[in-house]
Scaffold this motif. Sequence first.
Motif, short mmCIF file in Angstrom:
data_model
loop_
_atom_site.label_atom_id
_atom_site.label_comp_id
_atom_site.label_asym_id
_atom_site.label_seq_id
_atom_site.Cartn_x
_atom_site.Cartn_y
_atom_site.Cartn_z
N THR A 48 0.83 -1.20 0.00
CA THR A 48 0.00 0.00 0.00
C THR A 48 0.86 1.25 0.00
OG1 THR A 48 -1.69 -1.23 1.24
CG2 THR A 48 -1.92 1.16 1.15
N LEU A 49 1.93 1.26 0.80
CA LEU A 49 2.84 2.41 0.81
C LEU A 49 3.50 2.63 -0.54
CD1 LEU A 49 4.58 1.97 4.30
CD2 LEU A 49 2.78 3.59 3.69
N LEU A 50 3.76 1.53 -1.24
CA LEU A 50 4.40 1.60 -2.57
C LEU A 50 3.41 1.96 -3.67
CD1 LEU A 50 6.77 -1.50 -2.34
CD2 LEU A 50 7.45 0.91 -2.29
N GLY A 51 2.12 2.05 -3.33
CA GLY A 51 1.11 2.39 -4.33
C GLY A 51 0.64 1.22 -5.15
N LEU A 52 1.00 0.00 -4.75
CA LEU A 52 0.58 -1.19 -5.48
C LEU A 52 -0.83 -1.62 -5.09
CD1 LEU A 52 3.91 -3.23 -5.21
CD2 LEU A 52 3.15 -1.73 -7.07
N LEU A 53 -1.28 -1.22 -3.90
CA LEU A 53 -2.64 -1.46 -3.43
C LEU A 53 -3.23 -0.14 -2.95
CD1 LEU A 53 -2.18 -4.70 -1.26
CD2 LEU A 53 -3.24 -4.57 -3.52
N LYS A 54 -4.55 -0.02 -3.09
CA LYS A 54 -5.24 1.15 -2.57
C LYS A 54 -5.66 0.88 -1.12
CE LYS A 54 -7.09 2.81 -6.96
NZ LYS A 54 -8.32 3.18 -7.72
N PRO A 55 -5.63 1.91 -0.27
CA PRO A 55 -6.12 1.72 1.10
C PRO A 55 -7.58 1.29 1.11
CG PRO A 55 -4.92 3.80 0.88
CD PRO A 55 -5.12 3.27 -0.50
N VAL A 56 -7.92 0.42 2.04
CA VAL A 56 -9.33 0.04 2.20
C VAL A 56 -10.10 1.21 2.78
CG1 VAL A 56 -10.91 -1.51 3.43
CG2 VAL A 56 -8.78 -2.40 2.46
N SER A 57 -9.49 1.91 3.73
CA SER A 57 -10.07 3.12 4.30
C SER A 57 -8.95 3.91 4.96
CB SER A 57 -11.18 2.78 5.31
OG SER A 57 -10.65 2.05 6.40
N GLY A 58 -9.30 5.11 5.44
CA GLY A 58 -8.28 5.96 6.02
C GLY A 58 -7.48 6.65 4.93
N GLU A 59 -6.34 7.20 5.31
CA GLU A 59 -5.57 7.96 4.32
C GLU A 59 -4.06 7.84 4.53
OE1 GLU A 59 -6.50 12.09 4.59
OE2 GLU A 59 -6.03 12.24 6.73
N ILE A 60 -3.36 8.00 3.42
CA ILE A 60 -1.91 8.10 3.41
C ILE A 60 -1.56 9.43 2.76
CG2 ILE A 60 0.27 7.13 2.60
CD1 ILE A 60 -1.08 4.43 2.34
N LYS A 61 -0.87 10.28 3.48
CA LYS A 61 -0.45 11.56 2.94
C LYS A 61 1.07 11.57 2.76
CE LYS A 61 -4.13 14.57 4.72
NZ LYS A 61 -4.43 15.77 5.55
N PHE A 62 1.50 11.96 1.58
CA PHE A 62 2.92 12.12 1.31
C PHE A 62 3.25 13.60 1.38
CE2 PHE A 62 1.94 8.07 -0.67
CZ PHE A 62 3.02 7.29 -0.31
N GLY A 63 4.39 13.93 1.99
CA GLY A 63 4.79 15.32 2.14
C GLY A 63 6.25 15.54 1.84
N ASP A 64 6.67 16.79 1.91
CA ASP A 64 8.07 17.18 1.69
C ASP A 64 8.56 16.75 0.31
OD1 ASP A 64 10.30 18.52 2.42
OD2 ASP A 64 11.10 17.01 3.77
N GLY A 65 7.64 16.75 -0.67
CA GLY A 65 8.00 16.42 -2.05
C GLY A 65 8.09 14.95 -2.36
N LEU A 66 7.81 14.08 -1.38
CA LEU A 66 7.92 12.63 -1.58
C LEU A 66 6.64 12.07 -2.18
CD1 LEU A 66 10.05 10.32 -0.58
CD2 LEU A 66 8.19 9.75 0.99
N THR A 67 6.78 11.08 -3.06
CA THR A 67 5.66 10.29 -3.57
C THR A 67 6.01 8.82 -3.40
OG1 THR A 67 6.46 10.02 -5.87
CG2 THR A 67 5.29 12.07 -5.34
N SER A 68 5.05 7.94 -3.68
CA SER A 68 5.31 6.51 -3.55
C SER A 68 6.40 6.05 -4.52
CB SER A 68 4.02 5.72 -3.82
OG SER A 68 3.52 5.98 -5.12
N ARG A 69 6.61 6.80 -5.58
CA ARG A 69 7.66 6.46 -6.55
C ARG A 69 9.05 6.86 -6.09
NH1 ARG A 69 5.04 9.18 -11.79
NH2 ARG A 69 4.61 10.74 -10.16
N ASP A 70 9.11 7.61 -5.00
CA ASP A 70 10.40 8.06 -4.47
C ASP A 70 10.88 7.20 -3.31
OD1 ASP A 70 10.53 10.34 -6.19
OD2 ASP A 70 9.05 11.32 -4.92
N ILE A 71 10.32 6.02 -3.17
CA ILE A 71 10.74 5.08 -2.13
C ILE A 71 11.67 4.04 -2.74
CG2 ILE A 71 9.99 3.37 -0.44
CD1 ILE A 71 7.31 4.80 -0.30
N GLY A 72 12.87 3.93 -2.20
CA GLY A 72 13.79 2.88 -2.64
C GLY A 72 13.43 1.58 -1.95
#
Length: 241
Positions: A48-72
């Motif tokens: 889910t953090l990598l963007g491969l799955l959508k959250p069932v509920s609740g939210e994930i907010k990315f900040g400081d210019g980061l996106t799921s594609r910026d995770i090594g």
Amino acid sequence: MSYITCKDLAVGYDGRAVASGLNFSIDKGDYLCIVGENGAGKSTLVKTLLGLLKPVSGEIKFGDGLTSRDIGYLPQQTPVQKDFPATVWEVALSGTLPKCGARPFYGRKEKQLAQSQLERLGMWDIRRKCYRHLSGGQQQRVLLARALCATENLLLLDEPVTGLDPVATAQFYQMIQQLNENGVAVIMISHDLRAIDCARHVLHMNHGGSFWGSREEYKNSRYWNIISVEYEKGGGQSAAC
């Protein structure tokens, strides 16, 4: 602003949650260790953090210019992956693919980046060796170099010491600690409680709820009392962090 903030997050498949009520954040330079029971949803949270799955509920907010594609991302290795027929150089260089955009080839910048990361992790001299012929510790260093080629903001490591001998495990923890001290944020999923000795924060996931807080708070919680007893029965030792 935090890199990642999760509020009342539930993760799962096809609208059915396998973990819920997750509240935690990852700041720049943070070091989060995620532990918990098998089947508690740790791998689902990773996807889910990598963007491969959508959250069932609740939210994930990315900040400081980061996106799921910026995770090594350094995934848990399978036997097939360990036998991958490519050179050290080819594996590390593949981490720069997102930086190539529409270009069908690697440019000078991508090659320089891959070289610098292999040199950083002591793998440059064996860049022409086949990945499948390396030791487990060497393979993890190469995969770490590939992840760092993707980004130096945030590393997500899924069971990175599984199958490594004690010396390689200690070396890997020390290497991650050094990267973190140089400003790289780390999320490590692990069944090895030695990883907690290196972390600043801990997220414990189980079927009865979750805990998120500092390492010190975690070690004073009921979750630590339960999991540490079981780990000590298995002959666990502390990490050298």
